[in-house]
Scaffold this motif. Sequence first.
Motif, short mmCIF file in Angstrom:
data_model
loop_
_atom_site.label_atom_id
_atom_site.label_comp_id
_atom_site.label_asym_id
_atom_site.label_seq_id
_atom_site.Cartn_x
_atom_site.Cartn_y
_atom_site.Cartn_z
N THR A 18 0.89 -1.04 0.10
CA THR A 18 -0.17 0.38 -0.28
C THR A 18 0.57 1.22 0.08
O THR A 18 2.41 0.71 -0.21
N TRP A 19 -0.11 2.74 0.35
CA TRP A 19 1.00 3.71 -0.63
C TRP A 19 0.62 4.29 1.60
O TRP A 19 -0.74 4.51 1.17
N LEU A 20 1.84 4.35 2.13
CA LEU A 20 1.07 5.50 3.21
C LEU A 20 1.92 6.84 2.61
O LEU A 20 3.35 7.32 2.38
N ASP A 21 1.63 7.49 3.99
CA ASP A 21 1.76 8.92 4.31
C ASP A 21 3.13 9.41 4.10
O ASP A 21 3.26 8.70 5.72
N VAL A 22 3.99 9.86 3.88
CA VAL A 22 5.71 10.10 4.58
C VAL A 22 5.34 10.75 5.87
O VAL A 22 6.63 10.17 6.73
N ALA A 23 4.48 11.37 6.57
CA ALA A 23 5.09 11.61 7.39
C ALA A 23 4.99 10.97 8.51
O ALA A 23 4.84 11.32 9.75
N LEU A 24 3.32 9.67 8.18
CA LEU A 24 3.91 8.62 9.39
C LEU A 24 5.00 8.16 9.22
O LEU A 24 5.89 7.28 10.64
N LYS A 25 6.45 8.12 8.63
CA LYS A 25 7.16 8.01 8.89
C LYS A 25 8.11 6.26 9.00
O LYS A 25 8.50 5.75 9.88
N PRO A 26 6.82 5.47 7.93
CA PRO A 26 6.70 3.48 8.82
C PRO A 26 8.47 3.30 8.46
O PRO A 26 9.14 3.44 7.14
N LYS A 27 8.63 2.77 9.23
CA LYS A 27 10.83 1.53 9.23
C LYS A 27 9.66 0.53 9.70
O LYS A 27 8.14 0.35 9.95
N PRO A 28 9.94 -0.51 9.04
CA PRO A 28 10.27 -2.18 9.65
C PRO A 28 10.22 -2.23 10.98
O PRO A 28 10.40 -1.81 11.95
N GLY A 29 8.65 -2.82 11.21
CA GLY A 29 8.53 -3.55 12.64
C GLY A 29 7.40 -2.14 13.27
O GLY A 29 6.71 -2.21 14.20
N MET A 30 7.32 -1.32 13.20
CA MET A 30 6.23 -0.30 13.39
C MET A 30 4.76 -0.64 13.14
O MET A 30 5.28 -1.56 12.16
N VAL A 31 4.37 -0.43 14.03
CA VAL A 31 2.83 -1.35 14.08
C VAL A 31 2.00 -0.45 13.42
O VAL A 31 1.32 1.02 14.21
N LEU A 32 0.78 -0.22 12.73
CA LEU A 32 0.32 0.40 12.26
C LEU A 32 -1.97 0.26 12.19
O LEU A 32 -1.65 -1.02 12.17
N VAL A 33 -2.52 0.83 12.20
CA VAL A 33 -4.06 0.27 11.93
C VAL A 33 -4.61 1.09 11.14
O VAL A 33 -4.18 2.33 10.80
N CYS A 34 -5.75 0.88 10.55
CA CYS A 34 -6.24 1.31 9.71
C CYS A 34 -7.67 1.56 10.32
O CYS A 34 -8.33 0.92 10.71
N LYS A 35 -8.29 3.01 9.57
CA LYS A 35 -9.68 3.14 9.79
C LYS A 35 -10.30 2.10 9.43
O LYS A 35 -10.17 1.81 8.67
N GLY A 36 -11.36 1.55 10.34
CA GLY A 36 -12.26 0.31 10.35
C GLY A 36 -11.69 -0.77 10.07
O GLY A 36 -12.75 -1.70 9.71
N ASP A 37 -10.61 -0.21 10.59
CA ASP A 37 -10.21 -2.31 10.42
C ASP A 37 -9.23 -2.68 11.94
O ASP A 37 -8.55 -1.96 12.01
N PRO A 38 -9.78 -3.32 13.02
CA PRO A 38 -9.33 -3.81 14.07
C PRO A 38 -8.29 -4.17 14.09
O PRO A 38 -6.96 -4.02 15.35
N ARG A 39 -7.38 -4.44 13.05
CA ARG A 39 -6.60 -5.56 13.56
C ARG A 39 -5.36 -4.72 12.72
O ARG A 39 -4.90 -4.04 12.50
N PRO A 40 -4.12 -5.14 14.04
CA PRO A 40 -3.13 -4.52 13.45
C PRO A 40 -1.68 -4.58 12.33
O PRO A 40 -1.96 -6.09 12.52
N TRP A 41 -1.31 -3.94 11.75
CA TRP A 41 -0.59 -4.21 10.60
C TRP A 41 1.09 -3.91 11.16
O TRP A 41 0.91 -2.52 11.46
N THR A 42 2.08 -4.69 10.64
CA THR A 42 2.95 -4.59 10.67
C THR A 42 4.32 -3.90 9.47
O THR A 42 3.14 -5.11 8.36
N VAL A 43 4.64 -3.01 9.83
CA VAL A 43 5.32 -3.06 8.27
C VAL A 43 6.75 -3.47 8.37
O VAL A 43 7.52 -3.93 9.34
#
Length: 66
Positions: A18-43
């Motif tokens: 997926t494409w993420l906003d660079v303001a999130l500064k995604p790095k491997p191991g970072m945990v994210l959640v998506c609006k409307g999805d309760p699951r944690p996603w790991t970069v």
Amino acid sequence: MEQVMQVELRTDATHTLTWLDVALKPKPGMVLVCKGDPRPWTVVHAYALTAHEMRDNNIGWKVGGL
């Protein structure tokens, strides 16, 4: 326009690119959640070394559910 970078995300047995906003500064191991999805996603990996500009990106990713 916002600047985005392509990343690989994983949750349970599901992987996605997926494409993420660079303001999130995604790095491997970072945990994210998506609006409307309760699951944690790991970069897993950030593929784009440079940011790209994109219009109409309305996916609501947030760092660690903040």
